[in-house]
Design an enzyme around this catalytic site. Structure first.
Site, PDB file in Angstrom:
ATOM      1  N   GLY A  63       0.774  -1.242   0.000  1.00 22.16           N
ATOM      2  CA  GLY A  63       0.000   0.000   0.000  1.00 22.16           C
ATOM      3  C   GLY A  63       0.802   1.287   0.000  1.00 22.16           C
ATOM      4  O   GLY A  63       0.230   2.370   0.097  1.00 22.16           O
ATOM      5  N   GLN A  64       2.133   1.184  -0.115  1.00 24.02           N
ATOM      6  CA  GLN A  64       2.918   2.419  -0.150  1.00 24.02           C
ATOM      7  C   GLN A  64       2.503   3.242  -1.371  1.00 24.02           C
ATOM      8  O   GLN A  64       2.095   2.687  -2.385  1.00 24.02           O
ATOM      9  CB  GLN A  64       4.431   2.138  -0.255  1.00 24.02           C
ATOM     10  N   LYS A  65       2.670   4.537  -1.255  1.00 22.17           N
ATOM     11  CA  LYS A  65       2.262   5.446  -2.338  1.00 22.17           C
ATOM     12  C   LYS A  65       2.851   5.011  -3.680  1.00 22.17           C
ATOM     13  O   LYS A  65       2.169   5.033  -4.702  1.00 22.17           O
ATOM     14  CB  LYS A  65       2.697   6.861  -1.982  1.00 22.17           C
TER      15      LYS A  65
END
Length: 173
Positions: A63-65
């Site tokens: 889910g990191q940018k």
């Protein structure tokens, strides 16, 4: 994490911002244990047996940018989207709302049921289900079935029930 045993179990995608608790949640569901996790680069996948006849293949996507533009590559054959939010961190809900809205515009997710898991409900001052529902603008999603459930990946609370509900949503859609 485990390998998918057969292609007959419906595919469920687990998404959400980094640190929402997706990998902890999947590990807890698959092993019953709390495992040390690190940020997911790519994905984890496992088969969750709900009962003797029913299983779901669950894909936990980082889910990191920097990973979010790749989310669309994981949604082929997706039968339900499980979006995890950290209910103890209200400052990130606007970012979660944007990420959710963006992924739900994908054509392949049209009409796919949505389960929002309000994780970390065991922590003090966590947001209510109603607050999360309103801040994620869930009532505006009139084109799909959706539900919000509280859970705690660390304590294992609400996880089995949530995925039983996901299975029901898949059957209804």
């Amino acid at each position: 994490m485990g390998q998918a045993r057969s292609s007959t179990s419906p595919q469920v995608i687990l998404m959400g911002l980094d640190s929402a608790g997706k990998s902890t949640l999947l590990a807890r569901l698959l092993t019953g244990q709390v495992m040390e996790t690190s940020p997911t680069i790519g994905f984890n996948v496992g088969t969750l047996d709900l009962d003797k006849k029913t299983s779901l293949t669950v894909w936990d996507v980082g889910g990191q940018k920097s990973m979010r533009p790749n989310w669309r590559y994981y949604i082929d054959d997706c039968k339900a989207l499980v979006f995890v939010v950290d209910s103890s961190n209200p400052t990130r809900i606007p970012e979660a709302q944007k990420a959710l809205k963006k992924v739900l515009t994908e054509e392949k997710l049209r009409g796919i049921p949505l389960m929002v898991l309000a994780n970390k409900k065991d922590l003090p001052n966590s947001m209510t289900i109603r607050e999360i529902s309103n801040q994620l603008d869930l009532p505006s999603y009139t084109d799909r079935l959706w539900e919000v459930q509280a859970c705690s990946a660390l304590k294992g609370l609400g996880l089995q029930q949530a995925f039983m509900s996901v299975n029901k949503l898949i059957k209804k859609s």
